[in-house]
Design a protein around this motif. Structure first.
Motif, mmCIF file in Angstrom:
data_model
loop_
_atom_site.group_PDB
_atom_site.id
_atom_site.type_symbol
_atom_site.label_atom_id
_atom_site.label_comp_id
_atom_site.label_asym_id
_atom_site.label_seq_id
_atom_site.Cartn_x
_atom_site.Cartn_y
_atom_site.Cartn_z
ATOM 1 N N THR A 181 19.662 76.793 19.312
ATOM 2 C CA THR A 181 19.576 76.005 18.240
ATOM 3 C C THR A 181 19.178 74.377 18.796
ATOM 4 O OG1 THR A 181 22.015 75.700 19.127
ATOM 5 C CG2 THR A 181 21.553 76.856 17.241
ATOM 6 N N ALA A 182 19.447 74.203 20.072
ATOM 7 C CA ALA A 182 19.078 72.727 20.547
ATOM 8 C C ALA A 182 17.473 72.734 20.312
ATOM 9 C CB ALA A 182 19.495 72.508 21.945
ATOM 10 N N VAL A 183 16.811 73.759 21.056
ATOM 11 C CA VAL A 183 15.427 73.775 20.834
ATOM 12 C C VAL A 183 14.813 73.901 19.558
ATOM 13 C CG1 VAL A 183 13.322 75.066 21.748
ATOM 14 C CG2 VAL A 183 15.005 74.811 22.937
ATOM 15 N N MET A 184 15.195 74.735 18.834
ATOM 16 C CA MET A 184 14.671 74.625 17.147
ATOM 17 C C MET A 184 14.957 73.610 16.355
ATOM 18 S SD MET A 184 15.977 78.852 16.300
ATOM 19 C CE MET A 184 15.535 78.493 14.400
ATOM 20 N N ASN A 185 16.260 72.839 16.679
ATOM 21 C CA ASN A 185 16.442 71.711 16.000
ATOM 22 C C ASN A 185 15.543 70.294 16.412
ATOM 23 O OD1 ASN A 185 17.896 73.068 14.246
ATOM 24 N ND2 ASN A 185 19.964 72.396 15.278
ATOM 25 N N HIS A 186 14.912 70.490 17.608
ATOM 26 C CA HIS A 186 14.202 69.346 17.998
ATOM 27 C C HIS A 186 12.538 69.825 18.262
ATOM 28 C CE1 HIS A 186 18.038 68.093 19.574
ATOM 29 N NE2 HIS A 186 17.628 66.960 19.402
ATOM 30 N N CYS A 187 12.142 70.957 17.860
ATOM 31 C CA CYS A 187 10.920 71.230 17.998
ATOM 32 C C CYS A 187 10.037 70.555 17.011
ATOM 33 C CB CYS A 187 10.592 72.807 17.718
ATOM 34 S SG CYS A 187 11.160 73.541 16.308
ATOM 35 N N GLY A 188 10.320 69.819 16.194
ATOM 36 C CA GLY A 188 9.332 69.165 15.172
ATOM 37 C C GLY A 188 8.690 70.033 14.234
ATOM 38 N N TRP A 189 9.297 71.186 14.132
ATOM 39 C CA TRP A 189 8.776 72.320 12.897
ATOM 40 C C TRP A 189 10.091 72.857 12.389
ATOM 41 C CZ3 TRP A 189 3.816 73.952 11.857
ATOM 42 C CH2 TRP A 189 2.607 73.595 12.686
ATOM 43 N N ARG A 203 23.368 74.233 3.208
ATOM 44 C CA ARG A 203 23.919 72.925 2.996
ATOM 45 C C ARG A 203 24.775 72.768 4.064
ATOM 46 N NH1 ARG A 203 26.769 72.731 -1.379
ATOM 47 N NH2 ARG A 203 26.753 70.729 -1.604
ATOM 48 N N TRP A 204 25.439 73.780 4.810
ATOM 49 C CA TRP A 204 26.617 73.385 5.721
ATOM 50 C C TRP A 204 26.048 73.495 7.056
ATOM 51 C CZ3 TRP A 204 30.779 71.512 3.914
ATOM 52 C CH2 TRP A 204 31.053 71.586 2.812
ATOM 53 N N LEU A 205 24.753 73.954 7.460
ATOM 54 C CA LEU A 205 24.216 74.156 8.640
ATOM 55 C C LEU A 205 23.263 73.043 9.018
ATOM 56 C CD1 LEU A 205 23.895 77.943 8.826
ATOM 57 C CD2 LEU A 205 25.965 76.577 9.653
ATOM 58 N N ILE A 206 23.295 72.464 10.453
ATOM 59 C CA ILE A 206 22.320 71.833 10.971
ATOM 60 C C ILE A 206 21.156 72.362 11.207
ATOM 61 C CG2 ILE A 206 21.601 70.131 12.912
ATOM 62 C CD1 ILE A 206 24.042 69.260 11.280
ATOM 63 N N THR A 207 20.103 72.059 10.723
ATOM 64 C CA THR A 207 18.582 72.843 10.830
ATOM 65 C C THR A 207 17.627 71.562 11.537
ATOM 66 O OG1 THR A 207 17.952 72.049 8.567
ATOM 67 C CG2 THR A 207 18.914 74.347 9.110
ATOM 68 N N ALA A 208 16.457 71.874 11.705
ATOM 69 C CA ALA A 208 15.372 70.953 12.304
ATOM 70 C C ALA A 208 15.156 69.845 11.171
ATOM 71 C CB ALA A 208 14.200 71.545 12.561
ATOM 72 N N THR A 209 15.151 70.296 9.973
ATOM 73 C CA THR A 209 15.054 69.166 8.720
ATOM 74 C C THR A 209 16.134 68.295 8.752
ATOM 75 O OG1 THR A 209 13.673 71.088 7.508
ATOM 76 C CG2 THR A 209 14.690 68.990 6.280
ATOM 77 N N HIS A 210 17.248 68.656 8.977
ATOM 78 C CA HIS A 210 18.306 67.910 8.917
ATOM 79 C C HIS A 210 18.591 66.915 10.185
ATOM 80 C CE1 HIS A 210 22.875 66.851 9.323
ATOM 81 N NE2 HIS A 210 22.714 66.777 7.929
ATOM 82 N N HIS A 211 18.186 67.515 11.306
ATOM 83 C CA HIS A 211 18.240 66.692 12.615
ATOM 84 C C HIS A 211 17.178 65.695 12.463
ATOM 85 C CE1 HIS A 211 20.143 65.438 16.231
ATOM 86 N NE2 HIS A 211 18.865 65.996 17.013
ATOM 87 N N SER A 212 16.132 66.283 11.911
ATOM 88 C CA SER A 212 14.791 65.108 12.214
ATOM 89 C C SER A 212 14.917 63.857 11.595
ATOM 90 C CB SER A 212 13.589 65.938 11.769
ATOM 91 O OG SER A 212 13.731 66.027 10.249
#
Length: 253
Positions: A181-189, A203-212
């Motif tokens: 999850t750390a790598v996926m949420n920071h990967c820029g995609w 709507r309840w989970l952190i994703t790359a879109t949310h964390h970006s």
């Protein structure tokens, strides 16, 4: 358990954790940024070599800080001093997924409030600024923390292993999930489909879109795995819906 044993274990765990980080982050970076890429590109620019060097440097600085609590747990486990167990049925099979989820929820709550604390202007510069050098992060940013941030977050899971019974393989799955999850949420995609990211589950989970968005708008989106605390505390925000521009999917300004 001896001090010498902990120090030796810290050393070899640091080597393992550092090698795993370089291997996983490097493979994902090559796949997304040097290959054909999969999903939706979120970063406005390609990660520069200078930025990647910064992310790798701080990640490797953080590595022994994360390794030390893990080494204490490992040495204590060998001496029978933790709640880690081997028999999957010892506490019932239901406890395997329940303990996995419970550890995630506790870590997520700790991180949300610690993360908000680190954004206080009085400590941000030495506690969290290194991570935010990556406005458009690469996979190498996944563990690029100031030493203070690493010290504040490294102890949570290890401490819980002295209190909660956790199966060894649940722990392995948890560590694998944390890395992924750390790598996926920071990967820029964004690797998950848009309909999933903005659907009932997303709507309840952190994703790359949310964390970006946290990397570009630092007053929102402090969660680690779940959006629960962000939603409860009014700090949850999602970027606008993306639009198609030619052959590339981009974010709407």
């Amino acid at each position: 358990m001896t001090v010498a044993g902990v120090l030796v274990t810290t050393l070899w765990l640091s080597l393992i954790i550092g090698a795993r980080y370089l291997l996983v982050a490097g493979a994902v970076h090559a796949w997304l940024w040097r290959g054909k890429g999969t999903g939706v590109r979120l970063s406005a620019t390609r990660p520069s070599a200078r930025l990647i060097r910064h992310e790798i440097r701080y990640s490797l600085i953080s590595t022994p800080i994360y390794a030390l609590p893990a080494a204490i747990v490992l040495e204590a486990w060998k001496a029978g001093g933790t709640r880690i167990y081997l028999d999957p049925g010892q506490y019932g099979l239901w406890w395997l997924p329940a303990s996995f989820l419970l550890l995630l929820l506790i870590q997520d709550a700790h991180y949300y409030w610690t993360h908000r604390l680190m954004h206080d202007g009085r400590i941000f510069g030495w506690a969290h600024a290194a991570h935010h050098r990556s406005r458009d992060p690469s996979p190498f940013a996944s563990f690029a923390f100031d030493p203070a941030e690493a010290a504040l977050t490294a102890w949570v899971i290890p401490a819980l292993l002295f209190v909660l019974p956790v199966n060894l393989w649940v722990l392995v799955a948890l560590l694998t999930f944390m890395t992924a999850t750390a790598v996926m949420n920071h990967c820029g995609w964004e690797l998950w489909p848009e309909r999933w990211v903005r659907g009932p589950v997303g709507r309840w989970l952190i994703t790359a879109t949310h964390h970006s968005r946290h990397h570009t708008h630092m007053k929102t989106n402090f969660g680690l795995y779940f959006r629960l605390w962000d939603r409860l505390c009014g700090t949850d925000a999602m970027p606008p819906v993306r639009a198609q521009t030619g052959s590339t999917t981009t974010a709407v300004p």
